[in-house]
Design an enzyme around this catalytic site. Structure first.
Site, mmCIF file in Angstrom:
data_model
loop_
_atom_site.group_PDB
_atom_site.id
_atom_site.type_symbol
_atom_site.label_atom_id
_atom_site.label_comp_id
_atom_site.label_asym_id
_atom_site.label_seq_id
_atom_site.Cartn_x
_atom_site.Cartn_y
_atom_site.Cartn_z
ATOM 1 N N ASP A 50 0.852 -1.178 0.000
ATOM 2 C CA ASP A 50 0.000 0.000 0.000
ATOM 3 C C ASP A 50 0.890 1.231 0.000
ATOM 4 O OD1 ASP A 50 -2.908 0.831 0.214
ATOM 5 O OD2 ASP A 50 -1.933 2.137 1.687
ATOM 6 N N THR A 51 0.564 2.170 -0.856
ATOM 7 C CA THR A 51 1.343 3.396 -0.990
ATOM 8 C C THR A 51 0.485 4.574 -0.579
ATOM 9 O OG1 THR A 51 2.631 2.450 -2.799
ATOM 10 C CG2 THR A 51 2.650 4.847 -2.599
#
Length: 166
Positions: A50-51
């Protein structure tokens, strides 16, 4: 990276406790995504990530619409922000998590540049409303301190080293 893989998507609630620091948020969500696979895989390695984009400790997720995307890009214009990617490797019910942080410096963007980008590229699936590999990244980023691939969404340099440990 010359590694065979397949993509499997699962819907995962990406909410997180408000008490977490930005680095912890990225890892928390990556681990939440991995847990969705824990019961169904055994010998495979599951990679989830997840960014997030963070400016002044404010986390910018994916924009809700064009107006929200424009607001985010206006906030990032002419400033430095951090891109944080949390990664989780799941193998044989064991979790190995890490994160990477890159500092991204945007030049001043005009309203026309922002509006044109949002209308053409529709960055509604991107944290912070932009993809560095798209036009806005090519014309608007002055410099990066850290990993380019992290800003794209997966810090492949660190990932490769972690996979080698498995």
């Amino acid at each position: 990276m010359d590694i065979e893989f397949r993509i499997v998507l699962k819907d995962v609630d990406e909410s997180y406790p408000d008490t977490l620091k930005p680095e912890e948020v990225a890892v928390y969500i990556a681990e939440k995504k991995a847990k969705a696979f824990d019961e169904t895989v055994t010998d495979e390695v599951v990679l989830t990530a997840d960014t997030i984009v963070c400016i002044d400790n404010l986390i910018l997720g994916k924009p809700e619409n064009a107006e929200h995307a424009i607001e985010m890009l206006q906030l990032l214009s002419g400033r430095m922000h951090r891109v944080i990617t949390g990664v989780c490797l799941l193998h044989k019910h064991q979790y190995r998590s890490f994160y990477d942080v890159s500092e991204v410096y945007f030049s001043e963007l005009t309203d026309d540049e922002i509006n044109s980008y949002v209308n053409k590229y529709k960055p509604f699936d991107k944290a912070g409303s932009y993809g560095i590999q798209e036009r806005i990244g090519l014309i608007g980023i002055e410099r990066i301190n850290g990993s380019y691939t992290n800003v794209v969404g997966l810090p492949t340099e660190k990932l490769y080293r972690e996979l080698a440990k498995l």
